[in-house]
Scaffold this motif. Structure first.
Motif, PDB file in Angstrom:
ATOM      1  N   GLU A  96       5.221  -5.023 -12.648  1.00 10.09           N
ATOM      2  CA  GLU A  96       4.132  -4.047 -12.717  1.00 10.09           C
ATOM      3  C   GLU A  96       2.786  -4.642 -12.318  1.00 10.09           C
ATOM      4  O   GLU A  96       1.789  -3.937 -12.241  1.00 10.09           O
ATOM      5  N   TYR A  97       2.750  -5.934 -12.067  1.00  4.95           N
ATOM      6  CA  TYR A  97       1.511  -6.586 -11.665  1.00  4.95           C
ATOM      7  C   TYR A  97       1.159  -6.185 -10.233  1.00  4.95           C
ATOM      8  O   TYR A  97       2.053  -6.016  -9.392  1.00  4.95           O
ATOM      9  N   PRO A  98      -0.130  -6.041  -9.920  1.00  4.33           N
ATOM     10  CA  PRO A  98      -0.522  -5.698  -8.544  1.00  4.33           C
ATOM     11  C   PRO A  98      -0.185  -6.824  -7.577  1.00  4.33           C
ATOM     12  O   PRO A  98      -0.306  -8.005  -7.916  1.00  4.33           O
ATOM     13  N   LYS A  99       0.221  -6.456  -6.367  1.00  5.72           N
ATOM     14  CA  LYS A  99       0.641  -7.436  -5.370  1.00  5.72           C
ATOM     15  C   LYS A  99      -0.424  -7.691  -4.309  1.00  5.72           C
ATOM     16  O   LYS A  99      -0.546  -8.804  -3.797  1.00  5.72           O
ATOM     17  N   THR A 100      -1.186  -6.677  -3.974  1.00  9.34           N
ATOM     18  CA  THR A 100      -2.257  -6.819  -2.982  1.00  9.34           C
ATOM     19  C   THR A 100      -3.470  -6.016  -3.433  1.00  9.34           C
ATOM     20  O   THR A 100      -3.351  -5.046  -4.178  1.00  9.34           O
ATOM     21  N   VAL A 101      -4.643  -6.428  -2.967  1.00  3.94           N
ATOM     22  CA  VAL A 101      -5.863  -5.661  -3.187  1.00  3.94           C
ATOM     23  C   VAL A 101      -6.698  -5.726  -1.913  1.00  3.94           C
ATOM     24  O   VAL A 101      -6.799  -6.777  -1.272  1.00  3.94           O
ATOM     25  N   LYS A 102      -7.260  -4.589  -1.546  1.00  5.21           N
ATOM     26  CA  LYS A 102      -8.168  -4.511  -0.405  1.00  5.21           C
ATOM     27  C   LYS A 102      -9.565  -4.213  -0.924  1.00  5.21           C
ATOM     28  O   LYS A 102      -9.742  -3.363  -1.797  1.00  5.21           O
ATOM     29  N   LEU A 103     -10.557  -4.920  -0.393  1.00  3.56           N
ATOM     30  CA  LEU A 103     -11.932  -4.792  -0.847  1.00  3.56           C
ATOM     31  C   LEU A 103     -12.789  -4.097   0.205  1.00  3.56           C
ATOM     32  O   LEU A 103     -12.784  -4.489   1.381  1.00  3.56           O
ATOM     33  N   TYR A 104     -13.532  -3.089  -0.241  1.00  3.77           N
ATOM     34  CA  TYR A 104     -14.423  -2.324   0.631  1.00  3.77           C
ATOM     35  C   TYR A 104     -15.812  -2.287   0.003  1.00  3.77           C
ATOM     36  O   TYR A 104     -16.036  -1.563  -0.959  1.00  3.77           O
ATOM     37  N   PRO A 105     -16.766  -3.065   0.517  1.00  2.13           N
ATOM     38  CA  PRO A 105     -18.119  -2.998  -0.022  1.00  2.13           C
ATOM     39  C   PRO A 105     -18.901  -1.822   0.565  1.00  2.13           C
ATOM     40  O   PRO A 105     -18.750  -1.478   1.745  1.00  2.13           O
ATOM     41  N   ASN A 106     -19.718  -1.184  -0.288  1.00  2.00           N
ATOM     42  CA  ASN A 106     -20.658  -0.143   0.150  1.00  2.00           C
ATOM     43  C   ASN A 106     -19.983   1.001   0.899  1.00  2.00           C
ATOM     44  O   ASN A 106     -20.477   1.494   1.906  1.00  2.00           O
ATOM     45  N   LYS A 107     -18.816   1.436   0.396  1.00  2.00           N
ATOM     46  CA  LYS A 107     -18.073   2.540   0.999  1.00  2.00           C
ATOM     47  C   LYS A 107     -17.867   3.614  -0.059  1.00  2.00           C
ATOM     48  O   LYS A 107     -16.915   3.587  -0.811  1.00  2.00           O
ATOM     49  N   GLU A 108     -18.767   4.571  -0.136  1.00  2.00           N
ATOM     50  CA  GLU A 108     -18.639   5.642  -1.116  1.00  2.00           C
ATOM     51  C   GLU A 108     -17.762   6.761  -0.560  1.00  2.00           C
ATOM     52  O   GLU A 108     -17.666   6.959   0.645  1.00  2.00           O
ATOM     53  N   GLY A 109     -17.121   7.502  -1.460  1.00  2.00           N
ATOM     54  CA  GLY A 109     -16.321   8.644  -1.049  1.00  2.00           C
ATOM     55  C   GLY A 109     -14.906   8.311  -0.618  1.00  2.00           C
ATOM     56  O   GLY A 109     -14.223   9.158  -0.052  1.00  2.00           O
ATOM     57  N   LEU A 110     -14.427   7.105  -0.906  1.00  2.00           N
ATOM     58  CA  LEU A 110     -13.052   6.762  -0.547  1.00  2.00           C
ATOM     59  C   LEU A 110     -12.074   7.416  -1.517  1.00  2.00           C
ATOM     60  O   LEU A 110     -12.328   7.513  -2.714  1.00  2.00           O
ATOM     61  N   ASP A 111     -10.939   7.855  -0.979  1.00  2.00           N
ATOM     62  CA  ASP A 111      -9.849   8.367  -1.800  1.00  2.00           C
ATOM     63  C   ASP A 111      -8.534   7.987  -1.125  1.00  2.00           C
ATOM     64  O   ASP A 111      -8.526   7.312  -0.096  1.00  2.00           O
ATOM     65  N   PHE A 112      -7.428   8.434  -1.694  1.00  2.00           N
ATOM     66  CA  PHE A 112      -6.130   8.024  -1.150  1.00  2.00           C
ATOM     67  C   PHE A 112      -5.842   8.645   0.219  1.00  2.00           C
ATOM     68  O   PHE A 112      -4.981   8.164   0.951  1.00  2.00           O
ATOM     69  N   GLU A 113      -6.556   9.700   0.562  1.00  2.00           N
ATOM     70  CA  GLU A 113      -6.328  10.350   1.852  1.00  2.00           C
ATOM     71  C   GLU A 113      -7.044   9.650   2.999  1.00  2.00           C
ATOM     72  O   GLU A 113      -6.607   9.728   4.144  1.00  2.00           O
ATOM     73  N   VAL A 115      -8.625   6.196   2.622  1.00  2.00           N
ATOM     74  CA  VAL A 115      -8.877   4.773   2.471  1.00  2.00           C
ATOM     75  C   VAL A 115      -8.212   3.942   3.568  1.00  2.00           C
ATOM     76  O   VAL A 115      -8.767   2.929   4.027  1.00  2.00           O
ATOM     77  N   GLU A 116      -7.042   4.366   4.033  1.00  2.00           N
ATOM     78  CA  GLU A 116      -6.348   3.617   5.079  1.00  2.00           C
ATOM     79  C   GLU A 116      -6.992   3.794   6.451  1.00  2.00           C
ATOM     80  O   GLU A 116      -6.644   3.079   7.399  1.00  2.00           O
ATOM     81  N   ASP A 117      -7.927   4.741   6.566  1.00  2.00           N
ATOM     82  CA  ASP A 117      -8.621   4.947   7.839  1.00  2.00           C
ATOM     83  C   ASP A 117      -9.696   3.895   8.081  1.00  2.00           C
ATOM     84  O   ASP A 117     -10.205   3.769   9.197  1.00  2.00           O
ATOM     85  N   PHE A 118     -10.050   3.160   7.046  1.00  2.00           N
ATOM     86  CA  PHE A 118     -11.102   2.154   7.156  1.00  2.00           C
ATOM     87  C   PHE A 118     -10.504   0.753   7.042  1.00  2.00           C
ATOM     88  O   PHE A 118      -9.567   0.531   6.274  1.00  2.00           O
ATOM     89  N   TYR A 152      -8.761  -1.446  -3.762  1.00  2.00           N
ATOM     90  CA  TYR A 152      -7.591  -0.609  -3.509  1.00  2.00           C
ATOM     91  C   TYR A 152      -6.323  -1.430  -3.717  1.00  2.00           C
ATOM     92  O   TYR A 152      -6.036  -2.353  -2.969  1.00  2.00           O
ATOM     93  N   PHE A 153      -5.596  -1.086  -4.772  1.00  2.00           N
ATOM     94  CA  PHE A 153      -4.318  -1.727  -5.072  1.00  2.00           C
ATOM     95  C   PHE A 153      -3.213  -0.792  -4.587  1.00  2.00           C
ATOM     96  O   PHE A 153      -2.958   0.246  -5.203  1.00  2.00           O
ATOM     97  N   SER A 154      -2.569  -1.135  -3.502  1.00  2.00           N
ATOM     98  CA  SER A 154      -1.593  -0.229  -2.884  1.00  2.00           C
ATOM     99  C   SER A 154      -0.168  -0.512  -3.321  1.00  2.00           C
ATOM    100  O   SER A 154       0.672   0.393  -3.311  1.00  2.00           O
ATOM    101  N   HIS A 155       0.137  -1.755  -3.711  1.00  2.00           N
ATOM    102  CA  HIS A 155       1.511  -2.121  -4.049  1.00  2.00           C
ATOM    103  C   HIS A 155       1.554  -3.061  -5.245  1.00  2.00           C
ATOM    104  O   HIS A 155       0.584  -3.768  -5.538  1.00  2.00           O
ATOM    105  N   ASN A 156       2.694  -3.056  -5.929  1.00  2.00           N
ATOM    106  CA  ASN A 156       2.956  -4.034  -6.976  1.00  2.00           C
ATOM    107  C   ASN A 156       4.221  -4.806  -6.617  1.00  2.00           C
ATOM    108  O   ASN A 156       4.650  -4.802  -5.458  1.00  2.00           O
ATOM    109  N   PHE A 157       4.852  -5.415  -7.596  1.00  2.00           N
ATOM    110  CA  PHE A 157       6.025  -6.247  -7.322  1.00  2.00           C
ATOM    111  C   PHE A 157       7.346  -5.505  -7.546  1.00  2.00           C
ATOM    112  O   PHE A 157       8.375  -6.132  -7.784  1.00  2.00           O
TER     113      PHE A 157
END
Length: 207
Positions: A96-113, A115-118, A152-157
């Motif tokens: 259940e631990y997170p496997k990856t994290v993506k960091l986006y500074p100064n990006k307001e309004g991100l959601d799951f629809e 976030v992958e566009d950036f 953004y944590f997209s996957h776990n183990f």
């Protein structure tokens, strides 16, 4: 010191099993009323994982994803900060631990629809950190003037849901929000506000 172009980080081990209060100095500058986490199972459970130290963590307290394994944090600050490193502790079963994290500074309004566009400023491959001993270095050149941060944590183990018990943010505070508006304004000045005496206002033409 020069900037590294590689967006991936590798973990470093702490020399001790506990962290000092001053190490996570950025936590005192989080704008908690505006902090959110999309897809959290329990409302506002994300708030508690920033308000304590690893040594005081109770495994029963964590933020857990709901519909799937993804979690998307929006962390606003009360001013400009420099992010230098991050610690991420999971909870529950190691799957259940997170496997990856993506960091986006100064990006307001991100959601799951969207976030992958950036393109993330940095992607970190995580290890299952049980005791908060792993500190991930941040590419400081890309996190110099940060007023908000998306994680953004997209996957776990391999589990159906993701659990996180602690996120530690270390770095430096630069400028309070009360002075931030003028700073951002001057970074994007309006030419009509800068008149040359004897010439009036002018608008430069780009060629």
């Amino acid at each position: 010191m020069g900037c590294h172009k590689n967006n991936h980080a590798h973990p470093c081990q702490h020399s001790s099993s506990t962290c000092s209060d001053s190490e996570f100095i950025l936590h005192k500058y989080i704008d908690f009323p505006k902090l959110t986490c999309l897809n959290e199972k329990a409302e506002n459970s994300c708030l508690k994982i920033f308000t304590r130290q690893p040594k005081s963590i109770i495994d029963a307290e964590f933020v857990e994803s709901d519909a799937d394994e993804a979690l998307l944090f929006f962390i606003p600050f009360t001013g400009l900060v420099i992010l230098k490193s991050i610690i991420i502790m999971g909870a529950g079963d190691l799957t259940e631990y997170p496997k990856t994290v993506k960091l986006y500074p100064n990006k307001e309004g991100l959601d799951f629809e969207n976030v992958e566009d950036f393109e993330a400023a940095q992607t970190i491959d995580l290890v299952a950190d049980v005791n908060g001993l792993v500190k991930y270095p941040i590419n400081v050149c890309k996190f110099q003037n940060v007023w908000s941060l998306n994680l953004y944590f997209s996957h776990n183990f391999g589990a159906e849901s993701t659990k996180i018990s602690f996120i530690g943010l270390s770095g430096e505070f630069r400028q309070a929000k009360k002075d931030l508006g003028f700073t951002l304004y001057e970074l994007n000045p309006n030419p009509s506000d800068h008149k040359l005496e004897g010439f009036g206002s002018f608008t430069p033409q780009l060629t």
